[in-house]
Design an enzyme around this catalytic site. Structure first.
Site, mmCIF file in Angstrom:
data_model
loop_
_atom_site.group_PDB
_atom_site.id
_atom_site.type_symbol
_atom_site.label_atom_id
_atom_site.label_comp_id
_atom_site.label_asym_id
_atom_site.label_seq_id
_atom_site.Cartn_x
_atom_site.Cartn_y
_atom_site.Cartn_z
ATOM 1 N N GLY A 42 6.792 3.293 2.277
ATOM 2 C CA GLY A 42 5.331 3.322 2.376
ATOM 3 C C GLY A 42 4.616 2.027 2.065
ATOM 4 N N GLU A 97 3.503 -0.624 -4.733
ATOM 5 C CA GLU A 97 3.660 0.772 -4.312
ATOM 6 C C GLU A 97 2.476 1.189 -3.446
ATOM 7 O OE1 GLU A 97 5.186 3.237 -3.465
ATOM 8 O OE2 GLU A 97 5.669 4.612 -5.104
ATOM 9 N N ASP A 98 2.713 2.133 -2.565
ATOM 10 C CA ASP A 98 1.643 2.566 -1.655
ATOM 11 C C ASP A 98 0.591 3.404 -2.376
ATOM 12 O OD1 ASP A 98 3.329 4.771 -2.024
ATOM 13 O OD2 ASP A 98 3.744 5.072 0.105
ATOM 14 N N ASP A 101 0.296 9.318 -7.079
ATOM 15 C CA ASP A 101 -0.215 10.678 -6.894
ATOM 16 C C ASP A 101 0.036 11.432 -8.213
ATOM 17 O OD1 ASP A 101 -1.119 12.936 -5.412
ATOM 18 O OD2 ASP A 101 0.901 13.416 -4.764
ATOM 19 N N LYS A 129 -4.644 8.590 -6.685
ATOM 20 C CA LYS A 129 -5.314 9.909 -6.693
ATOM 21 C C LYS A 129 -5.269 10.425 -8.130
ATOM 22 C CE LYS A 129 -2.980 11.530 -2.715
ATOM 23 N NZ LYS A 129 -2.477 12.670 -1.920
ATOM 24 N N PHE A 150 -4.611 14.330 1.523
ATOM 25 C CA PHE A 150 -3.360 13.759 1.995
ATOM 26 C C PHE A 150 -3.669 12.717 3.059
ATOM 27 C CE2 PHE A 150 0.719 13.294 4.021
ATOM 28 C CZ PHE A 150 1.554 13.240 2.920
ATOM 29 N N VAL A 151 -3.310 11.473 2.758
ATOM 30 C CA VAL A 151 -3.649 10.369 3.655
ATOM 31 C C VAL A 151 -2.411 9.815 4.362
ATOM 32 C CG1 VAL A 151 -5.800 9.676 2.519
ATOM 33 C CG2 VAL A 151 -3.621 8.801 1.653
ATOM 34 N N ARG A 163 2.937 5.851 10.176
ATOM 35 C CA ARG A 163 3.037 4.635 9.356
ATOM 36 C C ARG A 163 2.454 3.417 10.065
ATOM 37 N NH1 ARG A 163 6.435 5.807 4.985
ATOM 38 N NH2 ARG A 163 8.218 7.172 5.400
HETATM 39 P P1 IMP Z 1 4.071 10.801 -6.911
HETATM 40 O O1 IMP Z 1 5.434 10.729 -7.504
HETATM 41 O O2 IMP Z 1 3.579 12.205 -6.830
HETATM 42 O O3 IMP Z 1 3.075 9.887 -7.583
HETATM 43 O O4 IMP Z 1 4.210 10.432 -5.410
HETATM 44 C C1 IMP Z 1 4.264 9.159 -4.969
HETATM 45 C C2 IMP Z 1 4.794 9.109 -3.555
HETATM 46 O O5 IMP Z 1 4.456 10.288 -2.810
HETATM 47 C C3 IMP Z 1 4.145 7.982 -2.838
HETATM 48 O O6 IMP Z 1 4.890 6.797 -3.006
HETATM 49 C C4 IMP Z 1 4.112 8.468 -1.409
HETATM 50 O O7 IMP Z 1 5.307 8.117 -0.768
HETATM 51 C C5 IMP Z 1 4.011 9.961 -1.513
HETATM 52 N N1 IMP Z 1 2.604 10.415 -1.359
HETATM 53 C C6 IMP Z 1 1.761 10.876 -2.302
HETATM 54 N N2 IMP Z 1 0.556 11.188 -1.806
HETATM 55 C C7 IMP Z 1 0.623 10.887 -0.486
HETATM 56 C C8 IMP Z 1 -0.343 10.957 0.591
HETATM 57 O O8 IMP Z 1 -1.513 11.342 0.452
HETATM 58 N N3 IMP Z 1 0.131 10.557 1.806
HETATM 59 C C9 IMP Z 1 1.395 10.117 2.019
HETATM 60 N N4 IMP Z 1 2.307 10.017 1.044
HETATM 61 C C10 IMP Z 1 1.930 10.399 -0.199
HETATM 62 MG MG MG Z 2 6.281 5.962 -1.675
#
Ligand code: IMP
Ligand code: MG
Length: 173
Positions: A42, A97-98, A101, A129, A150-151, A163
């Site tokens: 990402g 990092e992208d 969440d 987020k 969700f983006v 992507r």
């Molecule tokens: P976390 O562990 O829940 O913080 O998730 C992080 C990863 O989930 C990110 O690096 C993304 O790859 C994916 N992710 C979380 N939210 C989104 C979204 O809104 N769109 C696409 N990928 C997401």
């Molecule tokens: Mg990721």
């Protein structure tokens, strides 16, 4: 064919914010060499634009983790899929990092990278987020704080698609 997605954060907004982040990261590091760790897949577009805006000496490396099983909800389980090519000893490291969440992926990543003995460890996330956070994870540089949506686009996917969009859009299902 994936459904069309309307821009939520435009290409111009992304590019100007990323230029600011690059300046901020460089200002904090001074003349030090920076080693950027891109989290696949990402963050590749973010990394590519960020380093083009960055002055001074920079090297890059890549790591792949998985926390999503292909849908829009986190499994809460993080797996290391591809490790770095280089060690981090004595380096000034910035995780790129992208999106943060729940924070579970980033927390896991920070823990394992810190254990490798970098001189400093900072984190840059294009998106955050905060309302979704399950763990209190520190992020030094945030591009945009967004609502719980969700983006996709600009590296972010839904089932590996979207992507390639040069902007970020809200996925409507
Ligand atoms: P976390 O562990 O829940 O913080 O998730 C992080 C990863 O989930 C990110 O690096 C993304 O790859 C994916 N992710 C979380 N939210 C989104 C979204 O809104 N769109 C696409 N990928 C997401
Ligand atoms: Mg990721």
């Amino acid at each position: 064919m994936p459904a069309p997605v309307a821009p939520f954060i435009t290409e111009d907004a992304l590019q100007s914010r990323i230029a600011e982040l690059a300046k901020e990261i460089r200002a904090d590091a001074g003349a030090e060499h920076l080693h950027l760790i891109c989290v696949l897949k990402g963050a590749v577009l973010f990394l590519a634009d960020l380093i083009r805006e960055m002055t001074g000496t920079v090297t890059i490396d890549f790591m792949a983790l998985s926390s999503y099983s292909g849908g829009t909800t986190s499994s809460g389980e993080v797996r290391l899929i591809k490790d770095l090519d280089y060690g981090l000893q004595d380096r000034h490291v910035v995780i790129v990092e992208d999106i943060v969440d729940t924070g579970l992926t980033l927390h896991y990543l920070q823990e394992i990278l810190r254990a490798r003995g970098p001189k400093s460890l900072r984190t840059a996330c294009l998106l955050s987020k905060p309302s979704r956070r399950q763990i209190d994870v520190h992020v030094d540089y945030i591009g945009f704080t967004i609502e719980d949506r969700f983006v996709v686009g600009y590296g972010l996917d839904f089932s590996e698609q979207y992507r390639n969009l040069p902007y970020i859009g809200v996925y409507q299902g």
